[in-house]
Design a protein around this motif. Structure first.
Motif, PDB file in Angstrom:
ATOM      1  N   GLU A 170      42.040  13.979  63.630  1.00 51.34           N
ATOM      2  CA  GLU A 170      41.141  14.427  62.582  1.00 51.34           C
ATOM      3  C   GLU A 170      41.454  15.876  62.208  1.00 51.34           C
ATOM      4  O   GLU A 170      42.083  16.606  62.975  1.00 51.34           O
ATOM      5  N   ASN A 171      40.996  16.277  61.023  1.00 55.83           N
ATOM      6  CA  ASN A 171      41.174  17.649  60.581  1.00 55.83           C
ATOM      7  C   ASN A 171      39.999  18.498  61.041  1.00 55.83           C
ATOM      8  O   ASN A 171      38.847  18.073  60.975  1.00 55.83           O
ATOM      9  N   HIS A 172      40.311  19.693  61.500  1.00 55.85           N
ATOM     10  CA  HIS A 172      39.290  20.619  61.957  1.00 55.85           C
ATOM     11  C   HIS A 172      39.426  21.949  61.223  1.00 55.85           C
ATOM     12  O   HIS A 172      40.541  22.388  60.914  1.00 55.85           O
ATOM     13  N   GLU A 173      38.308  22.573  60.965  1.00 57.62           N
ATOM     14  CA  GLU A 173      38.316  23.923  60.406  1.00 57.62           C
ATOM     15  C   GLU A 173      38.385  24.899  61.569  1.00 57.62           C
ATOM     16  O   GLU A 173      37.458  24.989  62.385  1.00 57.62           O
ATOM     17  N   ARG A 189      31.420  30.229  72.029  1.00 58.11           N
ATOM     18  CA  ARG A 189      30.411  29.749  71.080  1.00 58.11           C
ATOM     19  C   ARG A 189      30.811  30.027  69.638  1.00 58.11           C
ATOM     20  O   ARG A 189      30.357  29.340  68.724  1.00 58.11           O
ATOM     21  N   GLN A 190      31.693  31.008  69.424  1.00 58.90           N
ATOM     22  CA  GLN A 190      32.118  31.337  68.068  1.00 58.90           C
ATOM     23  C   GLN A 190      33.241  30.433  67.569  1.00 58.90           C
ATOM     24  O   GLN A 190      33.504  30.380  66.375  1.00 58.90           O
ATOM     25  N   VAL A 191      33.912  29.745  68.473  1.00 57.52           N
ATOM     26  CA  VAL A 191      35.053  28.903  68.086  1.00 57.52           C
ATOM     27  C   VAL A 191      34.914  27.487  68.643  1.00 57.52           C
ATOM     28  O   VAL A 191      35.890  26.747  68.726  1.00 57.52           O
ATOM     29  N   LYS A 192      33.705  27.094  69.007  1.00 57.27           N
ATOM     30  CA  LYS A 192      33.499  25.823  69.692  1.00 57.27           C
ATOM     31  C   LYS A 192      33.851  24.617  68.840  1.00 57.27           C
ATOM     32  O   LYS A 192      34.094  23.526  69.370  1.00 57.27           O
ATOM     33  N   PHE A 196      42.163  24.443  67.618  1.00 61.05           N
ATOM     34  CA  PHE A 196      43.078  25.410  68.209  1.00 61.05           C
ATOM     35  C   PHE A 196      42.419  26.789  68.266  1.00 61.05           C
ATOM     36  O   PHE A 196      41.558  27.105  67.457  1.00 61.05           O
ATOM     37  N   PHE A 197      42.886  27.604  69.216  1.00 62.53           N
ATOM     38  CA  PHE A 197      42.410  28.979  69.341  1.00 62.53           C
ATOM     39  C   PHE A 197      43.576  29.906  69.001  1.00 62.53           C
ATOM     40  O   PHE A 197      44.509  30.055  69.793  1.00 62.53           O
ATOM     41  N   GLU A 208      49.213  24.219  63.393  1.00 65.28           N
ATOM     42  CA  GLU A 208      48.882  23.123  62.491  1.00 65.28           C
ATOM     43  C   GLU A 208      50.141  22.446  61.947  1.00 65.28           C
ATOM     44  O   GLU A 208      50.146  21.238  61.712  1.00 65.28           O
ATOM     45  N   THR A 209      51.209  23.212  61.759  1.00 63.27           N
ATOM     46  CA  THR A 209      52.479  22.619  61.332  1.00 63.27           C
ATOM     47  C   THR A 209      53.034  21.717  62.426  1.00 63.27           C
ATOM     48  O   THR A 209      53.513  20.602  62.159  1.00 63.27           O
ATOM     49  N   LEU A 210      52.976  22.181  63.671  1.00 62.63           N
ATOM     50  CA  LEU A 210      53.427  21.364  64.797  1.00 62.63           C
ATOM     51  C   LEU A 210      52.624  20.073  64.850  1.00 62.63           C
ATOM     52  O   LEU A 210      53.201  18.981  64.991  1.00 62.63           O
ATOM     53  N   LYS A 211      51.322  20.170  64.735  1.00 58.78           N
ATOM     54  CA  LYS A 211      50.466  18.991  64.759  1.00 58.78           C
ATOM     55  C   LYS A 211      50.846  18.015  63.654  1.00 58.78           C
ATOM     56  O   LYS A 211      50.994  16.810  63.894  1.00 58.78           O
ATOM     57  N   GLY A 212      51.036  18.516  62.442  1.00 53.06           N
ATOM     58  CA  GLY A 212      51.375  17.651  61.319  1.00 53.06           C
ATOM     59  C   GLY A 212      52.678  16.914  61.513  1.00 53.06           C
ATOM     60  O   GLY A 212      52.791  15.711  61.220  1.00 53.06           O
TER      61      GLY A 212
END
Length: 219
Positions: A170-173, A189-192, A196-197, A208-212
């Motif tokens: 799935e796509n995540h913001e 709590r700010q990035v929960k 990816f971090f 995100e490129t690697l994931k794609g």
């Protein structure tokens, strides 16, 4: 006499290590028993100078992992002494002689742990968030571990890199939080809601490129 002295020193060291591990296991259990413990934990964001070469390496190596599978998160992360694990259900096996489809297993990684030895308390994840229950992920596995009599098999992810090889279908913001000081730790709590971090847009773009590219290989 010297031989027995060495033996007793070895036994004492093993007992000390076992007692320390038991005490820390209790500490991890006490903290994670509170549902709000993640509000007090920090996680590290990866810098672009590390993310870019790491992602390039993973794109070359991950397709050769011993086991590649599609799994669904099946429960919360569990913190043990010096490591963490999470239950998943195997939905599809792309390659390798691994767990059967429909089988529940634990995933673990040598980059996963709950670190309570210094400030700030942190959850080490290899810059990838915990798996969401009911969400599908592409995972790259190295081998089955000795589960020490547990009914649920334990598999180690292909963690030969600083980035954990787990990618959501799935796509995540992904939120980038500015860091202060010498480290890149930020409040979880700010990035929960991230997948990816990352400490910068360049680092996030590399992830995100690697994931794609990998999801194209294993749709």
């Amino acid at each position: 006499m010297r031989r027995y002295l060495h033996l007793w020193i070895t036994i004492l060291a093993l007992l000390t290590g076992a007692c320390f591990g038991i005490s820390k296991k209790a500490t991890y259990t006490d903290i994670s028993r509170d549902p709000s413990y993640l509000d007090t934990i920090f996680v590290a964001e990866i810098l672009e100078e590390h993310a870019v070469p790491a992602c390039e390496e993973l794109l070359k190596k991950l397709p050769g992992a011993p086991i590649v599978a599609k799994v669904t998160g099946a429960g919360a992360v569990e913190h043990l002494a010096f490591t963490s694990r999470q239950p998943v259900i195997v939905k599809k096996l792309y390659q390798g002689n691994g767990p059967g489809e429909g089988e529940e297993i634990y995933l673990t990684c040598n980059t996963w742990s709950l670190s309570l030895y210094g400030e700030p308390y942190s959850m080490e994840r290899g810059f990838v968030n915990v798996l969401n229950t009911g969400e599908d992920y592409l995972v790259f596995i190295e081998k089955q571990e000795d589960s020490l009599g547990e009914k649920t098999p334990v598999y180690s992810l292909y963690c030969n890199n600083i980035i954990t090889p787990v990618f959501s279908y799935e796509n995540h913001e992904n939120r980038i939080v500015d860091t202060i000081g010498v480290h890149t730790y930020v409040p979880y709590r700010q990035v929960k809601n991230n997948e990816f971090f990352a400490a910068s847009q360049t680092a996030l773009d590399a992830l995100e490129t690697l994931k794609g590219r990998l999801l194209e290989l294993y749709p």
